[in-house]
Design an enzyme around this catalytic site. Sequence first.
Site, PDB file in Angstrom:
ATOM      1  N   ASN A 163       0.808  -1.235   0.000  1.00 23.74           N
ATOM      2  CA  ASN A 163       0.000   0.000   0.000  1.00 23.74           C
ATOM      3  C   ASN A 163       0.836   1.278   0.000  1.00 23.74           C
ATOM      4  O   ASN A 163       0.503   2.260  -0.659  1.00 23.74           O
ATOM      5  CB  ASN A 163      -1.004  -0.007   1.156  1.00 23.74           C
ATOM      6  CG  ASN A 163      -0.349  -0.038   2.504  1.00 23.74           C
ATOM      7  OD1 ASN A 163       0.676  -0.690   2.705  1.00 23.74           O
ATOM      8  ND2 ASN A 163      -0.917   0.677   3.445  1.00 23.74           N
ATOM      9  N   GLY A 239       1.934  -6.203   7.165  1.00 22.64           N
ATOM     10  CA  GLY A 239       1.029  -6.815   6.200  1.00 22.64           C
ATOM     11  C   GLY A 239      -0.246  -7.260   6.893  1.00 22.64           C
ATOM     12  O   GLY A 239      -0.627  -6.718   7.936  1.00 22.64           O
ATOM     13  N   SER A 240      -0.872  -8.266   6.328  1.00 27.83           N
ATOM     14  CA  SER A 240      -2.186  -8.660   6.840  1.00 27.83           C
ATOM     15  C   SER A 240      -2.057  -9.455   8.142  1.00 27.83           C
ATOM     16  O   SER A 240      -1.026 -10.092   8.408  1.00 27.83           O
ATOM     17  CB  SER A 240      -2.907  -9.510   5.795  1.00 27.83           C
ATOM     18  OG  SER A 240      -2.176 -10.701   5.578  1.00 27.83           O
ATOM     19  N   THR A 243      -1.264 -13.221   7.417  1.00 22.23           N
ATOM     20  CA  THR A 243       0.145 -13.571   7.198  1.00 22.23           C
ATOM     21  C   THR A 243       0.921 -13.413   8.507  1.00 22.23           C
ATOM     22  O   THR A 243       1.819 -14.210   8.803  1.00 22.23           O
ATOM     23  CB  THR A 243       0.764 -12.688   6.092  1.00 22.23           C
ATOM     24  OG1 THR A 243      -0.066 -12.738   4.949  1.00 22.23           O
ATOM     25  CG2 THR A 243       2.152 -13.150   5.724  1.00 22.23           C
ATOM     26  N   GLU A 261       3.347  -5.624  12.262  1.00 18.95           N
ATOM     27  CA  GLU A 261       2.440  -4.484  12.051  1.00 18.95           C
ATOM     28  C   GLU A 261       1.337  -4.974  11.124  1.00 18.95           C
ATOM     29  O   GLU A 261       1.581  -5.180   9.937  1.00 18.95           O
ATOM     30  CB  GLU A 261       3.196  -3.312  11.412  1.00 18.95           C
ATOM     31  CG  GLU A 261       4.357  -2.791  12.230  1.00 18.95           C
ATOM     32  CD  GLU A 261       3.924  -2.131  13.522  1.00 18.95           C
ATOM     33  OE1 GLU A 261       2.763  -1.677  13.603  1.00 18.95           O
ATOM     34  OE2 GLU A 261       4.735  -2.087  14.453  1.00 18.95           O
ATOM     35  N   CYS A 295      -3.414   1.400   6.334  1.00 21.31           N
ATOM     36  CA  CYS A 295      -3.837   0.681   7.547  1.00 21.31           C
ATOM     37  C   CYS A 295      -4.391   1.644   8.595  1.00 21.31           C
ATOM     38  O   CYS A 295      -5.094   1.226   9.509  1.00 21.31           O
ATOM     39  CB  CYS A 295      -2.651  -0.082   8.114  1.00 21.31           C
ATOM     40  SG  CYS A 295      -1.235   0.995   8.392  1.00 21.31           S
ATOM     41  N   GLU A 474       7.268   0.205  16.080  1.00 25.98           N
ATOM     42  CA  GLU A 474       8.298   0.754  15.210  1.00 25.98           C
ATOM     43  C   GLU A 474       8.491   2.216  15.572  1.00 25.98           C
ATOM     44  O   GLU A 474       7.794   2.755  16.418  1.00 25.98           O
ATOM     45  CB  GLU A 474       7.861   0.626  13.747  1.00 25.98           C
ATOM     46  CG  GLU A 474       7.668  -0.811  13.310  1.00 25.98           C
ATOM     47  CD  GLU A 474       7.348  -0.950  11.834  1.00 25.98           C
ATOM     48  OE1 GLU A 474       6.581  -0.113  11.314  1.00 25.98           O
ATOM     49  OE2 GLU A 474       7.863  -1.885  11.205  1.00 25.98           O
TER      50      GLU A 474
HETATM   51  P1  NAD Z   1       0.057  -9.581   2.961  1.00 22.84           P
HETATM   52  O1  NAD Z   1       0.103 -10.136   4.329  1.00 22.84           O
HETATM   53  O2  NAD Z   1      -0.658 -10.342   1.913  1.00 22.84           O
HETATM   54  O3  NAD Z   1       1.534  -9.382   2.391  1.00 22.84           O
HETATM   55  C1  NAD Z   1       2.490  -8.588   3.034  1.00 22.84           C
HETATM   56  C2  NAD Z   1       3.871  -9.081   2.668  1.00 22.84           C
HETATM   57  O4  NAD Z   1       4.028 -10.407   3.183  1.00 22.84           O
HETATM   58  C3  NAD Z   1       4.107  -9.193   1.158  1.00 22.84           C
HETATM   59  O5  NAD Z   1       5.435  -8.849   0.867  1.00 22.84           O
HETATM   60  C4  NAD Z   1       3.846 -10.655   0.896  1.00 22.84           C
HETATM   61  O6  NAD Z   1       4.496 -11.144  -0.252  1.00 22.84           O
HETATM   62  C5  NAD Z   1       4.413 -11.273   2.149  1.00 22.84           C
HETATM   63  N1  NAD Z   1       3.884 -12.613   2.443  1.00 22.84           N
HETATM   64  C6  NAD Z   1       2.718 -13.169   2.045  1.00 22.84           C
HETATM   65  N2  NAD Z   1       2.617 -14.431   2.496  1.00 22.84           N
HETATM   66  C7  NAD Z   1       3.735 -14.670   3.226  1.00 22.84           C
HETATM   67  C8  NAD Z   1       4.203 -15.790   3.958  1.00 22.84           C
HETATM   68  N3  NAD Z   1       3.527 -16.931   4.019  1.00 22.84           N
HETATM   69  N4  NAD Z   1       5.369 -15.661   4.620  1.00 22.84           N
HETATM   70  C9  NAD Z   1       6.068 -14.500   4.598  1.00 22.84           C
HETATM   71  N5  NAD Z   1       5.691 -13.424   3.883  1.00 22.84           N
HETATM   72  C10 NAD Z   1       4.530 -13.505   3.207  1.00 22.84           C
HETATM   73  O7  NAD Z   1      -0.486  -8.110   3.115  1.00 22.84           O
HETATM   74  P2  NAD Z   1      -0.785  -7.081   1.935  1.00 22.84           P
HETATM   75  O8  NAD Z   1      -2.062  -7.484   1.286  1.00 22.84           O
HETATM   76  O9  NAD Z   1       0.435  -6.905   1.103  1.00 22.84           O
HETATM   77  O10 NAD Z   1      -0.982  -5.718   2.745  1.00 22.84           O
HETATM   78  C11 NAD Z   1      -2.201  -5.271   3.210  1.00 22.84           C
HETATM   79  C12 NAD Z   1      -2.294  -5.494   4.698  1.00 22.84           C
HETATM   80  O11 NAD Z   1      -1.209  -4.824   5.343  1.00 22.84           O
HETATM   81  C13 NAD Z   1      -3.542  -4.904   5.298  1.00 22.84           C
HETATM   82  O12 NAD Z   1      -4.066  -5.837   6.215  1.00 22.84           O
HETATM   83  C14 NAD Z   1      -3.038  -3.666   6.023  1.00 22.84           C
HETATM   84  O13 NAD Z   1      -3.830  -3.250   7.108  1.00 22.84           O
HETATM   85  C15 NAD Z   1      -1.699  -4.108   6.461  1.00 22.84           C
HETATM   86  N6  NAD Z   1      -0.840  -2.968   6.757  1.00 22.84           N
HETATM   87  C16 NAD Z   1      -0.521  -2.720   8.058  1.00 22.84           C
HETATM   88  C17 NAD Z   1       0.272  -1.620   8.386  1.00 22.84           C
HETATM   89  C18 NAD Z   1       0.651  -1.321   9.803  1.00 22.84           C
HETATM   90  O14 NAD Z   1       1.534  -0.492  10.016  1.00 22.84           O
HETATM   91  N7  NAD Z   1       0.047  -1.955  10.799  1.00 22.84           N
HETATM   92  C19 NAD Z   1       0.743  -0.794   7.362  1.00 22.84           C
HETATM   93  C20 NAD Z   1       0.393  -1.090   6.048  1.00 22.84           C
HETATM   94  C21 NAD Z   1      -0.395  -2.187   5.747  1.00 22.84           C
END
Ligand code: NAD
Length: 495
Positions: A163, A239-240, A243, A261, A295, A474
């Site tokens: 994002n 990320g999500s 994950t 995060e 997020c 962070e």
């Molecule tokens: P995602 O979890 O699908 O992917 C994030 C990263 O993890 C990517 O680089 C992906 O390739 C990697 N990944 C996926 N599967 C994995 C695995 N099994 N092992 C290790 N790495 C893996 O998330 P997304 O769709 O890219 O991002 C959106 C999410 O991120 C939303 O839920 C959003 O709220 C969250 N987000 C959180 C913050 C925060 O600061 N809390 C900031 C930005 C986004």
Amino acid sequence: MAYLAPNKYTEKPMKSILNYCDGELCDAIGGAWLDNYEPATGKVYSRLPASDARDVERAVNAASVAFPLWSALTPDERSVYMLRIAALLEARIEDFIRAESQDQGKPEWLARVMDIPRAVANLRFFATEILHTSTSAHETSSTVLNYTLRKPLGVVGCISPWNLPLYLFTWKIAPALAAGNTVVAKQSELTPMTAFMLAELCIEAGLPKGVLNIIHGMGADVGAAIVESSAVKAISFTGSTRTGEYIARTAAPKFKKLSLELGGKNPNIVFADCNFEKAVRESVRAAFHNQGEICLCGSRIFIERGIYDRFRDEFVRQTAALQVGDPMNETSRVGALVSRDHYEKVLSYIALAKEEGGTILTGGSIVNIDGRCSEGWFIAPTVIEGLTYDCRTNQEEIFGPVVTLVPFDSEDEAVMMANSTGYGLTAILWTENLNRAHRVAAAMESGIVWVNCWLVRDLRTPFGGVKNSGVGREGGVEALRFFTEPKNVCISFGT
Ligand code: NAD
């Protein structure tokens, strides 16, 4: 430099993104590639290596070899490298702005005011923070002194989402490198371009080989291999929540340090005593900035009943005026969603909201744009009312240009509804009553509270969530703490 490859979709050759491993740009060992799409056109415009565990192993080895040298540099010496990379990034800022917008779908103006300047700031902030930090000493008695050393961990893994690509990528690698670690990093496979361009700058800046390695590919192949590698001492992941759960499960038995995060479903509480104009204007921004793909966006808006109708009407009026369009166009306020899958997910939540009895006040549908963006993934900013606070639409993260409006009658009710989800990243409050501001801020189950503002960031402050929004913090000194291990030395100099 990137080289050009044949494009199976058009006559025009396309750019190849490469891994950055052991100081060099290279393909995946297996030679496989993934398509990289431009969200605004829905078309493939470049390709990235489909790396796997072999590429990660190579990167981890390079980082392990580089660690003794990099960690032995003084903070001053590490700072010089990082400041050089920041200066090169700033010098090429327009290239990065265009690339980030094309790769992610966000308007160019947004990458210009937010993403890329923030990436420069991240590098500079941590490059200079290490020049000003200190460790502690405890004088236990006249003959016993304790002092605490903070040592880098070794090879660390940084995994970031799509994002805010370069913004969040640098937010992780900068403190990791500044603290003396070597890094194996993975950018989302949906937005790899600016991390690749950063690798080119690292080479230009003369960063010693192996200090930073960037491996592209799918999460299940590259991300999982980083998490599983026993040589990787810590994982910083954004990320999500799904994950994040997998990473926690996998890394815990290996006793890795973890910073997670994760997702959010943030409440935005508007009290009747707010500064009305500012509350509406900023709530619209907090809802639809970056297509709602932040997020920290406020996606559940709770409004005190006395001003509900007035707030709703003005909020809907301002939302309907947001122009959705080509990210290259300076007048576009809202760009394209990052991928077809995500676009379909957001549309499915709009359908769910209708099934759950919601009324769409504006938006609610795709936006067709003539010309080069006719096949892009655009959704109109969508405002929904008439849903209960505990329905799925109001409990699950949508992460798109969709918000709900819910009235409340008392402060207690607002707090209860705000805290009702499994998430706890941020909360936003609008009130001119100082006592209420402090009281409600303290009651929010979240890591961050913004009062009468949104997304005002000071890089020294702790950043992170509670509940399903993550573990750890962070930012500032918290990030340097995460990327170092304290070692206490107790010394007796008595006889
Ligand atoms: P995602 O979890 O699908 O992917 C994030 C990263 O993890 C990517 O680089 C992906 O390739 C990697 N990944 C996926 N599967 C994995 C695995 N099994 N092992 C290790 N790495 C893996 O998330 P997304 O769709 O890219 O991002 C959106 C999410 O991120 C939303 O839920 C959003 O709220 C969250 N987000 C959180 C913050 C925060 O600061 N809390 C900031 C930005 C986004």
